[in-house]
Design an enzyme around this catalytic site. Structure first.
Site, PDB file in Angstrom:
ATOM      1  N   LYS A 116     -31.362  15.626  31.096  1.00  0.00           N
ATOM      2  CA  LYS A 116     -32.166  16.603  30.349  1.00  0.00           C
ATOM      3  C   LYS A 116     -31.570  17.190  29.548  1.00  0.00           C
ATOM      4  CE  LYS A 116     -33.741  19.147  34.086  1.00  0.00           C
ATOM      5  NZ  LYS A 116     -33.900  20.166  35.150  1.00  0.00           N
ATOM      6  N   GLY A 117     -30.117  16.837  29.327  1.00  0.00           N
ATOM      7  CA  GLY A 117     -28.508  17.052  27.819  1.00  0.00           C
ATOM      8  C   GLY A 117     -29.261  17.151  26.574  1.00  0.00           C
ATOM      9  N   GLU A 131     -27.328  10.684  24.615  1.00  0.00           N
ATOM     10  CA  GLU A 131     -26.685  11.289  24.796  1.00  0.00           C
ATOM     11  C   GLU A 131     -26.039  12.839  24.408  1.00  0.00           C
ATOM     12  OE1 GLU A 131     -26.727  12.133  28.186  1.00  0.00           O
ATOM     13  OE2 GLU A 131     -25.491  10.353  29.168  1.00  0.00           O
ATOM     14  N   ASP A 132     -26.055  13.771  25.247  1.00  0.00           N
ATOM     15  CA  ASP A 132     -25.499  14.402  24.949  1.00  0.00           C
ATOM     16  C   ASP A 132     -23.962  14.769  25.034  1.00  0.00           C
ATOM     17  OD1 ASP A 132     -25.146  14.447  28.194  1.00  0.00           O
ATOM     18  OD2 ASP A 132     -25.265  16.718  27.940  1.00  0.00           O
ATOM     19  N   ASP A 177     -18.788  12.300  29.619  1.00  0.00           N
ATOM     20  CA  ASP A 177     -17.022  11.983  29.739  1.00  0.00           C
ATOM     21  C   ASP A 177     -16.139  10.981  30.885  1.00  0.00           C
ATOM     22  OD1 ASP A 177     -19.355  11.765  32.142  1.00  0.00           O
ATOM     23  OD2 ASP A 177     -19.336  14.717  32.114  1.00  0.00           O
ATOM     24  N   LYS A 193     -15.582  12.996  25.687  1.00  0.00           N
ATOM     25  CA  LYS A 193     -14.861  14.332  26.227  1.00  0.00           C
ATOM     26  C   LYS A 193     -13.673  12.780  26.919  1.00  0.00           C
ATOM     27  CE  LYS A 193     -16.138  17.143  28.755  1.00  0.00           C
ATOM     28  NZ  LYS A 193     -15.808  17.707  30.553  1.00  0.00           N
ATOM     29  N   PHE A 233     -15.004  22.270  31.242  1.00  0.00           N
ATOM     30  CA  PHE A 233     -16.596  22.574  31.332  1.00  0.00           C
ATOM     31  C   PHE A 233     -17.204  22.874  29.666  1.00  0.00           C
ATOM     32  CE2 PHE A 233     -20.413  22.401  33.474  1.00  0.00           C
ATOM     33  CZ  PHE A 233     -20.095  21.706  34.856  1.00  0.00           C
ATOM     34  N   ILE A 234     -17.754  21.864  29.234  1.00  0.00           N
ATOM     35  CA  ILE A 234     -18.546  22.435  27.755  1.00  0.00           C
ATOM     36  C   ILE A 234     -19.821  23.046  28.132  1.00  0.00           C
ATOM     37  CG2 ILE A 234     -19.184  21.378  25.495  1.00  0.00           C
ATOM     38  CD1 ILE A 234     -16.073  21.609  26.293  1.00  0.00           C
ATOM     39  N   ASP A 285     -24.919  22.082  30.061  1.00  0.00           N
ATOM     40  CA  ASP A 285     -25.503  23.482  31.168  1.00  0.00           C
ATOM     41  C   ASP A 285     -24.217  23.283  31.809  1.00  0.00           C
ATOM     42  OD1 ASP A 285     -26.642  22.222  34.641  1.00  0.00           O
ATOM     43  OD2 ASP A 285     -26.522  20.661  33.273  1.00  0.00           O
TER      44      ASP A 285
END
Length: 178
Positions: free
Chosen positions: A42-43, A98-99, A102, A130, A151-152, A158
């Site tokens: 969803k990001g 993609e948001d 990582d 990241k 944690f972003i 989210d």
């Protein structure tokens, strides 16, 4: 500012400027090509929505939902496709949107999968990178910003389905997610 926010990393104005720059570059790179943009749910939805409006090309847009996290806040390493594409990638130039990247596990899997399905090319546009968390060697062609290994949240990202609607990108206070 929200009580859970440790630090705002990128403002709404920063984001708008950077997305516009990415759109100009993507437009130049994919001129006269058959571009299919795949948003990872969803990001990516907010970033994808802004990005495709500044790509000055005809595109085909589709979505996938994948998980390597399950119900955890750390990756399990196993990638599962929860929602597959509605359109074929065969013969198309694919841009995965993609948001945040990582570990790279999910995108490494997706790039391989879409290539095996017959895509002409598969590239990645990630709003956030990241790098400190990377465990797979994955090449990201278009990057908005690099972020620390915090944690972003915000701008689609989210924590337990909250904070996606923040108009900025921020790090979350550690006591919130630990």
């Amino acid at each position: 500012m929200n009580q859970a926010i440790k630090e705002v990393l990128y403002s709404e104005e920063d984001i708008k400027k950077r997305v516009a720059e990415m759109g100009i570059r993507i437009t130049k790179d994919y001129m006269d090509r058959d571009l299919m943009v795949i948003g990872i749910l969803k990001g990516s939805v907010i970033f994808l929505s802004d990005l495709i409006r500044v790509i000055n090309l005809p595109i085909l847009m589709d979505f996938m939902s994948v998980s390597s996290y399950g119900t955890h806040s750390a990756t399990t390493g196993e990638v599962r496709i929860l929602k597959d594409l509605d359109f074929s990638v065969e013969g198309r130039d694919v841009l995965i949107v993609e948001d945040i990247v990582d570990t790279g596990t999910t995108l490494n899997y997706l790039m391989d999968s879409l290539s095996r399905r017959g895509a002409n090319s598969v590239e990645i546009a990630a709003f956030l990178d990241k790098k400190e968390a990377r465990t797979c060697d994955v090449k990201i062609r278009y990057v908005g910003y690099e972020v620390p290994n915090d944690f972003i949240v915000g701008y689609g990202l989210d924590y337990s389905e909250s904070y996606r609607n923040l108009p900025y990108v921020a790090s979350l206070k550690e006591e919130i997610y630990k």
